[in-house]
Design a protein around this motif. Structure first.
Motif, mmCIF file in Angstrom:
data_model
loop_
_atom_site.group_PDB
_atom_site.id
_atom_site.type_symbol
_atom_site.label_atom_id
_atom_site.label_comp_id
_atom_site.label_asym_id
_atom_site.label_seq_id
_atom_site.Cartn_x
_atom_site.Cartn_y
_atom_site.Cartn_z
ATOM 1 N N PRO A 1 -4.307 -6.728 5.907
ATOM 2 C CA PRO A 1 -4.930 -5.395 5.995
ATOM 3 C C PRO A 1 -5.016 -4.857 7.428
ATOM 4 O O PRO A 1 -5.073 -3.644 7.634
ATOM 5 C CB PRO A 1 -6.337 -5.624 5.417
ATOM 6 N N GLN A 2 -5.008 -5.754 8.411
ATOM 7 C CA GLN A 2 -5.077 -5.311 9.797
ATOM 8 C C GLN A 2 -3.853 -4.492 10.206
ATOM 9 O O GLN A 2 -3.931 -3.660 11.105
ATOM 10 C CB GLN A 2 -5.230 -6.524 10.729
ATOM 11 N N LEU A 3 -2.739 -4.744 9.516
ATOM 12 C CA LEU A 3 -1.539 -3.959 9.807
ATOM 13 C C LEU A 3 -1.744 -2.491 9.429
ATOM 14 O O LEU A 3 -1.299 -1.585 10.141
ATOM 15 C CB LEU A 3 -0.344 -4.541 9.055
ATOM 16 N N TYR A 4 -2.430 -2.257 8.307
ATOM 17 C CA TYR A 4 -2.733 -0.881 7.912
ATOM 18 C C TYR A 4 -3.721 -0.241 8.884
ATOM 19 O O TYR A 4 -3.589 0.945 9.219
ATOM 20 C CB TYR A 4 -3.300 -0.853 6.490
ATOM 21 N N HIS B 1 6.366 1.866 6.898
ATOM 22 C CA HIS B 1 6.400 0.941 8.037
ATOM 23 C C HIS B 1 5.600 -0.343 7.825
ATOM 24 O O HIS B 1 5.755 -1.285 8.608
ATOM 25 C CB HIS B 1 5.870 1.646 9.296
ATOM 26 N N VAL B 2 4.737 -0.383 6.796
ATOM 27 C CA VAL B 2 3.934 -1.588 6.561
ATOM 28 C C VAL B 2 4.216 -2.183 5.180
ATOM 29 O O VAL B 2 4.577 -3.361 5.066
ATOM 30 C CB VAL B 2 2.428 -1.280 6.703
ATOM 31 N N THR B 3 4.037 -1.382 4.126
ATOM 32 C CA THR B 3 4.157 -1.911 2.762
ATOM 33 C C THR B 3 5.570 -2.390 2.454
ATOM 34 O O THR B 3 5.767 -3.546 2.034
ATOM 35 C CB THR B 3 3.731 -0.849 1.734
ATOM 36 N N GLY C 1 6.672 -5.361 4.355
ATOM 37 C CA GLY C 1 5.893 -6.521 3.942
ATOM 38 C C GLY C 1 6.412 -7.183 2.680
ATOM 39 O O GLY C 1 6.278 -8.391 2.504
ATOM 40 N N ILE C 2 6.997 -6.383 1.791
ATOM 41 C CA ILE C 2 7.519 -6.952 0.541
ATOM 42 C C ILE C 2 9.044 -7.077 0.567
ATOM 43 O O ILE C 2 9.648 -7.438 -0.445
ATOM 44 C CB ILE C 2 7.086 -6.105 -0.678
ATOM 45 N N LEU D 1 3.339 -6.243 -6.820
ATOM 46 C CA LEU D 1 1.910 -6.068 -6.543
ATOM 47 C C LEU D 1 1.311 -7.332 -5.941
ATOM 48 O O LEU D 1 0.457 -7.268 -5.040
ATOM 49 C CB LEU D 1 1.167 -5.695 -7.831
ATOM 50 N N ALA D 2 1.769 -8.488 -6.419
ATOM 51 C CA ALA D 2 1.302 -9.748 -5.837
ATOM 52 C C ALA D 2 1.753 -9.880 -4.382
ATOM 53 O O ALA D 2 0.998 -10.361 -3.523
ATOM 54 C CB ALA D 2 1.815 -10.926 -6.658
ATOM 55 N N ALA D 3 2.980 -9.449 -4.105
ATOM 56 C CA ALA D 3 3.485 -9.501 -2.726
ATOM 57 C C ALA D 3 2.700 -8.555 -1.822
ATOM 58 O O ALA D 3 2.390 -8.881 -0.672
ATOM 59 C CB ALA D 3 4.970 -9.155 -2.702
#
Length: 303
Positions: A192-195, A211-213, A216-217, A184-186
């Motif tokens: 947010p611009q990626l979303y 494709h984003v979350t 990202g982690i 959750l921290a990651a």
């Protein structure tokens, strides 16, 4: 010149080094200094003679350990329990984290987080006690329900085929929620611009997650996976020891319980140290191998 640049760097970041000092002292005192104890694995150590006067025996304890007929059983049980944990337990915190990140109600999210965090603070004695209350053959709630439904009782706690699954289920219930904290921290660090860009491209929630979350982690997932692989020779002693009984000893006995029997109960300190060194060396090799494999696929790795 190099020493001067190092010293200048320390002077420039002196407050950061001061902040790290307690951690550095902790690792030196409790991680590196005790490593001198490894030498007793090459001795017939006697507490009365001490580390420096005990007779040397070379690799005798290692030869004895590897030639032990029970070595393969210990190795099989340890690896099987850890592989089940790696396959079933490790992905769950990621899944729970993704699900929690999608919850829009802050109050509901906090309630769910509290619920899934709470089991982590229970000791293994309580967890095993709950397991016995639920699954024991005589008075277990599950077996009482089976009898009430006209079915036969199932000996969950004394059937070897169920033992590894029970350990994995206990670990999942106890620590899967706690493991979400890091993920959750990651996720909080993802731009947010990626979303927003994904939404403009027509991506729904599942596509955004894929494709984003998850990308990202991914570095965090890889690092934690490498560290987890490094503990493949470790099984929670307290959990296994409390769950073990004579009926399941063939699938329950692992390196940790073996070291306890020989090192603590029988006083074979040198032999049990040799077992511990073997576990540590295998763990180190696994971390190095997993890290190199991660770098080969373009990931950052641990180092």
């Amino acid at each position: 010149m190099r020493k001067q640049s190092i010293w200048n760097g320390i002077k420039r970041d002196k407050f950061l080094y001061l902040l790290a000092l307690p951690g550095i002292v902790f690792f030196i005192l409790f991680k590196y200094v005790p490593m001198w104890g490894i030498i007793i694995s090459f001795q017939n150590y006697s507490p009365y003679q001490g580390m420096w006067r005990s007779p040397w025996v070379g690799f005798d304890h290692y030869v004895r350990f590897f030639s032990n007929p029970g070595f393969m059983m210990l190795f099989r049980n340890t690896m099987a329990i850890n592989l089940l944990s790696l396959l079933l337990f490790f992905p769950l915190p990621i899944l729970i984290s993704v699900m929690l990140a999608e919850v829009r109600s802050i109050a509901y999210k906090r309630v769910i987080q509290t619920i899934v965090y709470l089991p982590h603070f229970l000791s293994w004695v309580i967890i095993v006690g709950i397991t016995f209350l639920l699954l024991s053959t005589g008075e277990g709630v599950v077996n009482q329900l089976l009898v009430a439904a006209g079915l036969n009782k199932i000996e969950f706690l004394t059937t070897p085929n169920y033992f590894w699954g029970l350990l994995t289920a206990q670990s999942i219930w106890k620590d899967a929620g706690w493991g979400t904290i890091i993920f959750l921290a990651a996720m909080a660090g993802i731009d947010p611009q990626l979303y927003e860009a994904a939404k403009i491209d027509g991506a729904g929630r599942l596509r955004q997650i894929w494709h984003v979350t998850l990308p990202g982690i991914r570095p965090v997932i890889i690092i934690l996976l490498i560290l987890r692989i490094g503990h493949m020779m470790d099984v929670g002693f307290e959990q296994v020891f409390l769950m073990m009984n004579g009926a399941v000893s063939e699938v329950a006995d692992v390196f940790d319980t073996y070291v306890y029997r020989l090192g603590v109960k029988q006083g074979q300190f040198s032999f049990s140290t040799a077992v511990g060194v073997f576990k540590s060396v295998i763990g180190l090799l696994l971390v190095i191998g997993a890290n190199r494999l991660a770098k080969k696929f373009g990931e950052e790795g641990v180092y």
